[in-house]
Design an enzyme around this catalytic site. Sequence first.
Site, mmCIF file in Angstrom:
data_model
loop_
_atom_site.group_PDB
_atom_site.id
_atom_site.type_symbol
_atom_site.label_atom_id
_atom_site.label_comp_id
_atom_site.label_asym_id
_atom_site.label_seq_id
_atom_site.Cartn_x
_atom_site.Cartn_y
_atom_site.Cartn_z
ATOM 1 N N TYR A 1 0.848 -1.192 0.000
ATOM 2 C CA TYR A 1 0.000 0.000 0.000
ATOM 3 C C TYR A 1 0.884 1.242 0.000
ATOM 4 O O TYR A 1 2.059 1.203 0.385
ATOM 5 C CB TYR A 1 -0.944 0.018 1.200
ATOM 6 C CG TYR A 1 -0.284 0.261 2.547
ATOM 7 C CD1 TYR A 1 -0.099 1.560 3.036
ATOM 8 C CD2 TYR A 1 0.134 -0.802 3.353
ATOM 9 C CE1 TYR A 1 0.493 1.794 4.270
ATOM 10 C CE2 TYR A 1 0.728 -0.582 4.584
ATOM 11 C CZ TYR A 1 0.906 0.717 5.039
ATOM 12 O OH TYR A 1 1.495 0.949 6.259
ATOM 13 N N CYS A 2 0.314 2.359 -0.459
ATOM 14 C CA CYS A 2 0.990 3.657 -0.412
ATOM 15 C C CYS A 2 -0.074 4.744 -0.293
ATOM 16 O O CYS A 2 -1.226 4.438 0.030
ATOM 17 C CB CYS A 2 1.890 3.864 -1.632
ATOM 18 S SG CYS A 2 1.036 3.745 -3.226
ATOM 19 N N THR A 3 0.261 5.977 -0.546
ATOM 20 C CA THR A 3 -0.672 7.090 -0.311
ATOM 21 C C THR A 3 -1.896 7.030 -1.217
ATOM 22 O O THR A 3 -3.037 7.030 -0.751
ATOM 23 C CB THR A 3 0.037 8.442 -0.512
ATOM 24 O OG1 THR A 3 1.218 8.473 0.281
ATOM 25 C CG2 THR A 3 -0.876 9.586 -0.113
#
Length: 343
Positions: A198-200
């Site tokens: 996951y990331c922003t």
Amino acid sequence: MQLYNKLSAIERAELLEQAGEDRLTLSFYQYAKIGNPELFRNHLFIAWNDMEVLGRIYVAHEGINAQLSVPAKRFEEFKNFLDGIYFLEGCRLNIAVEQDLKSFLKLKVKVRHKIVADGLNDETFDVTNKGVHVDAQTFNELLEDPNAVVVDMRNHYESEIGHFKGAVTPDVDTFRDSLDIIEEDLKDNKEDKKLVMYCTGGIRCEKASAYYKHKGFQQVYQLEGGIIEYTRQVKAQELENKFLGKNFVFDHRRGERISEDIISNCHQCGKPCDTHVNCANEACHLLFIQCEECAAKMESCCSTDCQEVIQLPYEEQKRLRSGQHNSNKIFKKGRSEKLKFKK
């Protein structure tokens, strides 16, 4: 024909204050083959400048990566403009969790080699062979799956103030640094473990998932729309929120509150705090975590040295920073030896 921003941040802030109109902070990205990025860049700037759009946008042969502030009353006009570009039609727009009138104060559209600095040679693997996109509910289930390893693809200063429960948070300064570290740490589990990233907003995972599949990982997943879309779905569907703290964002807000948990500390006194600030000394401008008490005591500076500098006449300060290039120091994000309680 105007192709570049002509107002300073201070002038723009004053105009936004005077207008007092609602604005929407949002982001989007899209990988696509752009034959002439410079021409496309100019097309975007002319149209968006007319719509009073502000933000930071990167355009490259591989696509576009945009963080923007759009006047609320012109959102439909903005959306229709995007839909008129064949590879942006129906593109997912990540609307910010928390809105701010001054999240961006300039319109900057830049042509770059890549829309994300990943350090990868895209010619060596199939960038379209991406991992499985999952929604918030499925992601929550994967967080509880003993055969899944959930990895935060962001940098240490981002995960320091907020991350998912049980996630691996690599202690890295840049996205490119994390790629090899993660592969090395999970090299013995490429077949039996689920690699969940996951990331922003999802853009870093797009390329990373294809890269890890190329490297032999058999089960690769990524959170669709990143933390921003996860938060929207959690609220809309009344799901359990498994994110702790703040989501770091790359605009003047510096963070969005996702949960009430404060998981980081002031870098100067050590008390619980998750407020990022930039050092008031423009020759330093270091980004670090500072509580209100230390901000008052240190006059928003990271050290007594910087505090002494800001007492000097402006022209003297300007002379001292002449010719200096501080970006590498700034983006160490709290690793400065000046900070007693740095991570």
